[in-house]
Design a protein around this motif. Structure first.
Motif, short mmCIF file in Angstrom:
data_model
loop_
_atom_site.label_atom_id
_atom_site.label_comp_id
_atom_site.label_asym_id
_atom_site.label_seq_id
_atom_site.Cartn_x
_atom_site.Cartn_y
_atom_site.Cartn_z
N LEU A 112 48.11 -11.89 72.90
CA LEU A 112 46.65 -11.91 72.84
C LEU A 112 46.08 -10.95 73.87
O LEU A 112 46.70 -10.75 74.91
N PRO A 113 44.94 -10.31 73.63
CA PRO A 113 44.00 -10.60 72.55
C PRO A 113 44.35 -9.95 71.21
O PRO A 113 43.52 -10.02 70.29
N PRO A 116 44.76 -12.56 66.97
CA PRO A 116 44.42 -13.99 66.99
C PRO A 116 44.40 -14.54 65.57
O PRO A 116 44.47 -13.76 64.60
N THR A 135 51.85 -15.86 73.85
CA THR A 135 50.89 -16.04 74.95
C THR A 135 50.61 -17.52 75.14
O THR A 135 50.37 -18.23 74.17
N HIS A 137 47.75 -19.77 76.98
CA HIS A 137 46.42 -19.54 77.56
C HIS A 137 45.63 -20.84 77.62
O HIS A 137 45.90 -21.78 76.85
N ASP A 144 41.86 -18.89 69.79
CA ASP A 144 42.84 -18.03 70.46
C ASP A 144 42.24 -17.13 71.52
O ASP A 144 42.65 -15.98 71.72
N THR A 145 41.23 -17.67 72.20
CA THR A 145 40.70 -16.98 73.38
C THR A 145 40.88 -17.90 74.58
O THR A 145 41.13 -19.10 74.42
N ILE A 148 44.49 -16.12 80.17
CA ILE A 148 45.92 -16.03 79.86
C ILE A 148 46.76 -16.46 81.06
O ILE A 148 46.57 -15.97 82.19
N ASP A 194 37.59 -15.72 84.61
CA ASP A 194 38.34 -15.73 83.35
C ASP A 194 39.72 -15.08 83.44
O ASP A 194 40.33 -14.76 82.43
#
Ligand code: GRF
Length: 224
Positions: A112-113, A116, A135, A137, A144-145, A148, A194
Motif C-alpha cells: 500500500l498505497p 487497495p 502491508t 496498517h 485499505d488506508t 503503515i 499519520d
C-alpha cells in the motif's frame, strides 16, 4: 507480564489467524489471541480457533451497524485491547473504526498505497510491477488506508499467475503479521502525522533489483 489481548476478525480460511495463533504459542510472545469473530459461520478460521481452544463466534452480518454493535460488545466483554483484521472481507461501520482508532489493524496483500481493494495480486500483475508484497496498517475509514506499520516485499516473477503471486505474498503475510502485532504489544509504535514510528527498529540495507542486478550488468551491480 500480562500479554496483550488480541481479537481477530475473519471471513474465511484464516491462515493469517493461524500464523498469529502459532506465534502466540511461544511463551515469550507478548500477545495472545483471546477471541475470534467471523461474519460467516462457515469460515474455516473458526475451526482453527476451536482447535486452539480460543473463544470464537460467528456474528451474522444483518447490517453493517448491527454487526458492529454485536462485535463491539463481544470484543469489550472479552477485554480485547487490539483488533486484528485477518481476511475480514466486509467494510466496518465508521463508528466502530472510530471507537477502536489506533487499536485496529489490518493486513493487505500489496505494498500500500498501491493496489487497495479487491484482487490486489491481480492488480499488481496487470500493472506489471516487479515487486509486490504485503502491508500491516492501522485502519482508517477509507478502505485499505491508514498509517503503515510494516511491509514485506516479494518479487513478481515472469511466469507468475495470480495464484503463484498470492501464495508468495501469503507466505510473507504469515511472517509479517505476527511481527507487527509483536511491535504493537511491546508498545513500540507511535503515530505521528499519520506515520508510524517504531522504537528500536532496524531497517534492511541494500537495494533489490528485479531483474537481478547480475542480469542487467555492471551499472546496476555498482548500484549507480
Ligand atoms: C489475505 O491475503 C489477507 O491479506 C487478505 O485476505 C487474505 C486472507 O487470507 N486481507 P486468510 O483468511 O488469512 O488465509
Amino acid at each position: 507480564m500480562a500479554r496483550l489481548r488480541v481479537g481477530v476478525l475473519i471471513s474465511g480460511r484464516g491462515s493469517n489467524l493461524q500464523a498469529l495463533i502459532d506465534a502466540a504459542a511461544a511463551p515469550d510472545y507478548p500477545a495472545e489471541i483471546a477471541l475470534v469473530l467471523s461474519n460467516r459461520p462457515e469460515a474455516a478460521g473458526l475451526d482453527r480457533a476451536a482447535r486452539a481452544g480460543i473463544p470464537h463466534q460467528a456474528i451474522a452480518h444483518t447490517s453493517r451497524e448491527a454487526f458492529a454493535a454485536a462485535a463491539d460488545a463481544a470484543l469489550r466483554a472479552a477485554g480485547i485491547e487490539l483488533i486484528a483484521l485477518a481476511g475480514y472481507m466486509r467494510i466496518l461501520a465508521g463508528g466502530f473504526v472510530g471507537a477502536w482508532r489506533d487499536r485496529l489493524v489490518n493486513i493487505h496483500p500489496s505494498l500500500l498505497p498501491a493496489f487497495p481493494g479487491l484482487h490486489p495480486q491481480r492488480q499488481a500483475l496487470a500493472a506489471g510491477v516487479r515487486f509486490s508484497g504485503c502491508t500491516v496498517h492501522f485502519v482508517r475509514d477509507a478502505v485499505d488506508t491508514g498509517p503503515i506499520i510494516a511491509q514485506a516485499v516479494v518479487p513478481v516473477l515472469a511466469e507468475d499467475d495470480e495464484t503463484a503471486l498470492s501464495d508468495r505474498i501469503l507466505a510473507a503475510e504469515h511472517r509479517l503479521y505476527p511481527l507487527a502485532v509483536r511491535l504493537f504489544a511491546e508498545g513500540r509504535l507511535t503515530i505521528s502525522a499519520d506515520r508510524v514510528m517504531i522504537a528500536g527498529a532496524g531497517a534492511p540495507g541494500g537495494t533489490l533489483f528485479n531483474p537481478a542486478a547480475a542480469a542487467v550488468g555492471p551499472l546496476a551491480s555498482r548500484g549507480g
